[in-house]
Scaffold this motif. Structure first.
Motif, PDB file in Angstrom:
ATOM      1  N   UNK A  69      44.027  31.369  64.179  1.00 14.31           N
ATOM      2  CA  UNK A  69      44.930  30.768  64.787  1.00 14.31           C
ATOM      3  C   UNK A  69      46.138  31.824  65.429  1.00 14.31           C
ATOM      4  N   UNK A  70      46.759  31.371  66.641  1.00 15.99           N
ATOM      5  CA  UNK A  70      47.560  32.224  67.472  1.00 15.99           C
ATOM      6  C   UNK A  70      48.835  32.313  66.702  1.00 15.99           C
ATOM      7  N   UNK A  71      48.689  33.432  65.693  1.00 15.37           N
ATOM      8  CA  UNK A  71      50.074  33.268  64.657  1.00 15.37           C
ATOM      9  C   UNK A  71      51.029  33.706  65.325  1.00 15.37           C
ATOM     10  N   UNK A  72      50.866  35.139  66.216  1.00 18.99           N
ATOM     11  CA  UNK A  72      52.601  35.575  67.064  1.00 18.99           C
ATOM     12  C   UNK A  72      52.703  34.776  67.979  1.00 18.99           C
ATOM     13  N   UNK A  73      52.066  33.903  68.583  1.00 23.67           N
ATOM     14  CA  UNK A  73      52.579  32.832  69.688  1.00 23.67           C
ATOM     15  C   UNK A  73      53.275  31.987  69.158  1.00 23.67           C
ATOM     16  N   UNK A 104      45.080  34.834  81.781  1.00 18.56           N
ATOM     17  CA  UNK A 104      45.742  35.788  82.323  1.00 18.56           C
ATOM     18  C   UNK A 104      46.956  35.305  83.320  1.00 18.56           C
ATOM     19  N   UNK A 105      46.981  34.154  83.236  1.00 16.68           N
ATOM     20  CA  UNK A 105      48.382  33.516  83.965  1.00 16.68           C
ATOM     21  C   UNK A 105      49.723  33.933  83.267  1.00 16.68           C
ATOM     22  N   UNK A 106      49.672  34.009  82.120  1.00 17.90           N
ATOM     23  CA  UNK A 106      50.735  34.467  81.245  1.00 17.90           C
ATOM     24  C   UNK A 106      50.017  35.641  80.803  1.00 17.90           C
ATOM     25  N   UNK A 107      50.963  36.716  79.985  1.00 19.29           N
ATOM     26  CA  UNK A 107      50.597  37.967  79.272  1.00 19.29           C
ATOM     27  C   UNK A 107      49.281  37.600  78.352  1.00 19.29           C
ATOM     28  N   UNK A 157      53.768  37.068  88.931  1.00 17.96           N
ATOM     29  CA  UNK A 157      52.772  37.742  87.872  1.00 17.96           C
ATOM     30  C   UNK A 157      51.428  37.133  87.613  1.00 17.96           C
ATOM     31  N   UNK A 158      51.218  35.621  87.433  1.00 18.35           N
ATOM     32  CA  UNK A 158      50.228  34.860  87.239  1.00 18.35           C
ATOM     33  C   UNK A 158      49.127  35.257  88.214  1.00 18.35           C
ATOM     34  N   UNK A 159      49.500  35.095  89.707  1.00 28.12           N
ATOM     35  CA  UNK A 159      48.519  35.436  90.595  1.00 28.12           C
ATOM     36  C   UNK A 159      47.692  36.907  90.640  1.00 28.12           C
ATOM     37  N   UNK A 160      48.515  37.587  90.331  1.00 24.33           N
ATOM     38  CA  UNK A 160      48.036  39.218  90.216  1.00 24.33           C
ATOM     39  C   UNK A 160      47.259  39.383  89.008  1.00 24.33           C
ATOM     40  N   UNK A 161      47.440  38.650  87.774  1.00 24.22           N
ATOM     41  CA  UNK A 161      46.954  39.064  86.565  1.00 24.22           C
ATOM     42  C   UNK A 161      45.909  38.143  86.163  1.00 24.22           C
ATOM     43  N   UNK A 162      45.436  37.194  87.150  1.00 17.82           N
ATOM     44  CA  UNK A 162      44.383  35.902  86.849  1.00 17.82           C
ATOM     45  C   UNK A 162      43.307  36.552  86.538  1.00 17.82           C
TER      46      UNK A 162
END
Length: 498
Positions: free
Chosen positions: A378-382, A363-366, A480-485
């Protein structure tokens, strides 16, 4: 369950292991110890094997650069053992980021994850850039005249870096195992070329070139304040070259021949029986790389005097062959470099994606970018997104000017992983560890201090750029990261339930 609250909340080992079972964000375990060892060799044996030893001999240590390599390999082995212990206890994607999350808390984990993104993003783009340059050199050596840029309005796009990044992005999206098979073929070829060059080079060795083994110290060329090592900038000491200090400075330079081994730990979640295969793969790869680098250094310093190498603007193994009249070797080495860089790009793209994947899953990134394909696991889109970013940076910018930033990002990870071993031993003595760093906490602390010393030998300008990157990362984390962790959300739920 997350422990503590706020900036230093930790994600428990159990939560990290449970995240692996998320059906929408899980990776396929299919890599063997051989695959992991090949990944380590693939990322560490690139263009540098033909140049870094010659550069260190010419400008810092003379023939004693052989000892510099031994010192560097010992320091790297200490750090790699720490990685191996963590990976055997927590076989989860994310490498130093994941390990720091469990031992030092979320803020430290974010900083080290952000640093790893810096390391692997720049390394991928820089190596792709160099691949394009060496592709042009290889064409030239064989008499082929081929334009390497495509005009796009006001800018020129270098198509070589874009092409090689696109190829490996596609392979990695289709599956890690498929990519490692292709990688293994290229790695075997480049090791064979390296061994061929070493064997031929030994026929030109003159033992008198090893004397003096440790050349007498002399003042180093003057540098601007920001271009000198941080330790020199802070202490005001006059920099010297050669002698014992030159030997140690050479160790700081050649250490970066080994920096790719932290990338192998990012694949922990994709390794079969990771408690056994990860330590074997990482340490086995390091042993192979160390032997290859020392053999190349023995050849280059034995073929010609270090003073002759110092007269070259860009000393390399090719320089040594030219000086002894074996110009043909340049073609062989150029092909070896091109193949060598090819595998480095693949492993760095893999590592970069796995770091972003782990931070996104937490959750630290979307979180949306960490979803994996049901078909390919595999994380194809990423993977595609990362490939596009790397290709654009390599194809349109002078990213090679930031090359030293790669080193400081790696070393910062090495420091925290080293110091994290005693912390996890103390906080979680119950965890099963199939591999343990011997003589803990002494060796992990020695490893961390040694890596800090190497960081202090990087230029002041690199440190300023690094601090700027960290500052940008802290702003992103705060907004972002702190709020969505995910760990923060779980900790809040626990407080409400209590």
């Amino acid at each position: 369950m997350a422990t503590r609250t706020g900036l230093f909340r930790r994600k428990s080992v159990e939560d990290s292991l449970a995240a692996v079972d998320d059906p929408e964000r899980s990776l396929k375990r299919e890599l063997t110890a051989w695959d992991l060892a090949v990944l380590g060799v693939a990322v560490a044996v690139g263009a540098g094997i033909f140049s870094v030893g010659a550069t260190a001999a010419a400008n810092y240590a003379g023939p004693s650069v052989i000892v510099s390599f031994v010192i560097a390999s010992i320091v790297c082995a200490l750090a790699v053992m720490c990685y191996a212990e963590f990976a055997s206890a927590m076989p989860v994607a994310g490498s130093a980021y994941t390990f720091s999350y469990a031992t030092m808390g979320e803020l430290v984990a974010w900083i080290i994850g952000w640093d790893l993104i810096l390391e692997m993003l720049l390394a991928s783009a820089v190596i792709a850039k160099f691949w394009g340059v060496y592709l042009g050199d290889a064409f030239g050596l064989f008499g082929i005249d081929l334009p390497l840029t495509i005009p796009l309005g006001p800018v020129d796009l270098e198509w070589g870096p874009v092409f090689i990044v696109a190829v490996f992005t596609a392979l990695l999206a289709l599956g890690t195992k498929l990519s490692t098979r292709v990688n293994s073929v290229f790695t075997v070829i480049k090791v064979a070329i390296t061994l061929f060059v070493i064997v031929v080079g030994f026929f030109f060795v003159d033992a008198s070139n090893y004397t003096p083994f440790v050349p007498p110290a002399q003042p180093a060329p003057e540098q601007g304040n920001l271009e000198q090592p941080l330790v020199g900038f802070l202490t005001g000491l006059e920099p010297t070259t050669y002698g014992v200090m030159g030997l140690l400075a050479g160790a700081a330079l050649v250490f970066f021949a080994f920096i790719g081994f932290d990338v192998v730990a990012t694949t922990a979640e994709e390794a079969k029986d990771p408690q056994r295969t990860l330590p074997r793969g990482i340490l086995g790869g390091l042993a192979i790389v160390t032997v290859l680098y020392i053999l190349v250094t023995l050849v280059v310093t034995g073929m010609v005097s270090y003073t002759e190498l110092a007269e070259s603007d860009a000393p390399s193994l090719t320089t040594a062959f030219v000086l002894v009249g074996a110009d043909w070797a340049g073609r062989v080495i150029s092909v070896g470099i091109l193949i060598g860089l090819t595998t480095v790009i693949m492993v760095l793209l893999l590592g970069l994606t796995r770091i972003v994947f782990a931070m996104s899953r937490d959750g630290l990134l979307p979180r949306g970018i960490s979803r994996t394909s049901p078909r390919y696991r595999t994380p194809v889109r990423l993977q595609v997104g990362v490939g596009v970013v790397v290709a654009l940076i390599a194809g349109l910018s002078q990213v090679e000017l930031l090359e030293e930033m790669i080193n400081i990002g790696t070393l910062s990870a090495f420091v925290l992983v080293s110091f994290g071993i005693p912390i996890l031993r103390r906080s979680r003595p119950d965890l099963h560890r199939s591999f343990k760093v011997p003589w803990s906490p002494v060796l992990p602390i020695v490893s961390g201090v040694a890596c800090l010393w190497l960081m202090a030998n990087l230029t002041t300008l690199t440190w300023l750029r690094f601090l700027g990157w960290v500052a940008v990362g802290l702003i992103i984390y705060g907004f972002y990261g702190y709020r969505h962790s995910v760990a923060g959300r779980d900790a809040l739920k626990g407080d409400v339930a209590a």
